[in-house]
Motif scaffolding. Structure first.
Motif, PDB file in Angstrom:
ATOM      1  N   HIS A 296       8.779 -21.086  28.320  1.00  0.00           N
ATOM      2  CA  HIS A 296       9.206 -21.346  26.944  1.00  0.00           C
ATOM      3  C   HIS A 296      10.626 -20.871  26.643  1.00  0.00           C
ATOM      4  O   HIS A 296      11.053 -20.884  25.493  1.00  0.00           O
ATOM      5  CB  HIS A 296       8.227 -20.681  25.972  1.00  0.00           C
ATOM      6  N   ILE A 297      11.356 -20.442  27.672  1.00  0.00           N
ATOM      7  CA  ILE A 297      12.753 -20.040  27.515  1.00  0.00           C
ATOM      8  C   ILE A 297      13.581 -20.700  28.607  1.00  0.00           C
ATOM      9  O   ILE A 297      13.049 -21.154  29.616  1.00  0.00           O
ATOM     10  CB  ILE A 297      12.937 -18.501  27.565  1.00  0.00           C
ATOM     11  N   GLY A 298      14.902 -20.741  28.387  1.00  0.00           N
ATOM     12  CA  GLY A 298      15.771 -21.397  29.358  1.00  0.00           C
ATOM     13  C   GLY A 298      16.516 -20.449  30.269  1.00  0.00           C
ATOM     14  O   GLY A 298      17.130 -20.880  31.252  1.00  0.00           O
ATOM     15  N   GLY A 299      16.496 -19.151  29.967  1.00  0.00           N
ATOM     16  CA  GLY A 299      17.208 -18.186  30.775  1.00  0.00           C
ATOM     17  C   GLY A 299      16.983 -16.784  30.233  1.00  0.00           C
ATOM     18  O   GLY A 299      16.287 -16.585  29.232  1.00  0.00           O
ATOM     19  N   VAL A 300      17.584 -15.793  30.898  1.00  0.00           N
ATOM     20  CA  VAL A 300      17.421 -14.394  30.515  1.00  0.00           C
ATOM     21  C   VAL A 300      18.789 -13.746  30.382  1.00  0.00           C
ATOM     22  O   VAL A 300      19.631 -13.857  31.287  1.00  0.00           O
ATOM     23  CB  VAL A 300      16.593 -13.618  31.561  1.00  0.00           C
ATOM     24  N   LYS A 301      18.991 -13.069  29.252  1.00  0.00           N
ATOM     25  CA  LYS A 301      20.228 -12.315  29.048  1.00  0.00           C
ATOM     26  C   LYS A 301      19.969 -10.842  29.350  1.00  0.00           C
ATOM     27  O   LYS A 301      19.085 -10.220  28.770  1.00  0.00           O
ATOM     28  CB  LYS A 301      20.724 -12.430  27.611  1.00  0.00           C
ATOM     29  N   LEU A 302      20.765 -10.305  30.273  1.00  0.00           N
ATOM     30  CA  LEU A 302      20.672  -8.896  30.633  1.00  0.00           C
ATOM     31  C   LEU A 302      21.939  -8.198  30.162  1.00  0.00           C
ATOM     32  O   LEU A 302      23.037  -8.526  30.600  1.00  0.00           O
ATOM     33  CB  LEU A 302      20.498  -8.744  32.147  1.00  0.00           C
ATOM     34  N   GLY A 303      21.770  -7.232  29.283  1.00  0.00           N
ATOM     35  CA  GLY A 303      22.923  -6.551  28.701  1.00  0.00           C
ATOM     36  C   GLY A 303      23.188  -5.193  29.313  1.00  0.00           C
ATOM     37  O   GLY A 303      22.643  -4.831  30.376  1.00  0.00           O
TER      38      GLY A 303
END
Length: 224
Positions: free
Chosen positions: A27-34
């Motif tokens: 259900h998501i297109g990618g992952v943001k890692l901060g």
């Protein structure tokens, strides 16, 4: 991009983060890692999340002298990030060197103005004028430096998109209708940001802190 939603995964526990991504990946297109994630888990953590099979957005907001930023960019080639951020306020030379040092398939985007800031905050840092004007100035600089795009709030993305037709625009600070805005100050809904030209929608707490993260992600996905 079939699903523009990138989950902001700024969590201290790696295993919990992996479990959440596995649960949500349909259900998501990618992952943001901060920064919080990267400082806690480093390269190993990025590799572990990448095993889930989604594009990785490294939101490191690099900001230093050009040579140092270029070196940092080269050091993350092995991680194969889809997107990396630098600060536009680092100047044109820094952005040019960052783009030159990035991996071939990595988009480099410049952070213009944090969505936790407003015009009063700008003035306190010595910047006159509106938030909109500041974002537009830095967007012009990023385009001149040859970057792929910028990070800006949903309040500015429509105007930036009109003048930078082929730009890649990352919009954080999004809140679905009815959600708490938390520490954000310049927010819009995911649907509004997408309509105005956002390429990537960064959403964290409205999904990750929801009682049912899958239901929350599906509800956002349905609005797009």
């Amino acid at each position: 991009m079939s699903n523009p939603v990138y989950l902001a995964l700024d969590v201290p526990q790696l295993e919990a983060g992996k479990a959440l991504v596995e649960k949500l990946k349909a259900h998501i297109g990618g992952v943001k890692l901060g920064l919080e994630f990267f400082c806690a888990h480093g390269h190993h953590g990025v590799h572990e999340i990448a095993h889930c099979g989604l594009p990785i957005f490294l939101d490191l907001k690099l900001h230093d002298i050009p040579n140092t930023v270029a070196g940092a960019m080269q050091s993350i080639h092995v991680l194969e990030p889809a997107i990396v951020t630098v600060h536009a306020s680092g100047g044109r030379a820094m952005m040019e060197d960052a783009k030159a040092a990035a991996a071939e398939h990595t988009k480099v985007v410049a952070v213009t103005m944090l969505t936790s800031l407003d015009e009063r905050d700008l003035k306190r840092t010595g910047v006159d004028g509106s938030a909109h004007d500041q974002v537009m100035r830095l967007a012009d600089l990023a385009q001149e430096a040859g970057l792929d795009g910028i990070v800006c709030s949903g309040q500015e993305v429509g105007t930036v998109h009109k003048q930078w037709k082929d730009g890649f625009f990352v919009v954080p600070g999004l809140r679905p209708t009815g959600s708490s805005i938390g520490d954000q100050k310049r927010v819009v809904t995911p649907r509004q940001a997408r309509n105005d030209g956002a390429s990537v929608l960064v959403i964290g707490r409205p999904i990750s802190k929801a009682d049912d993260p899958v239901a929350a992600a599906r509800a956002i996905e349905a609005t797009l």
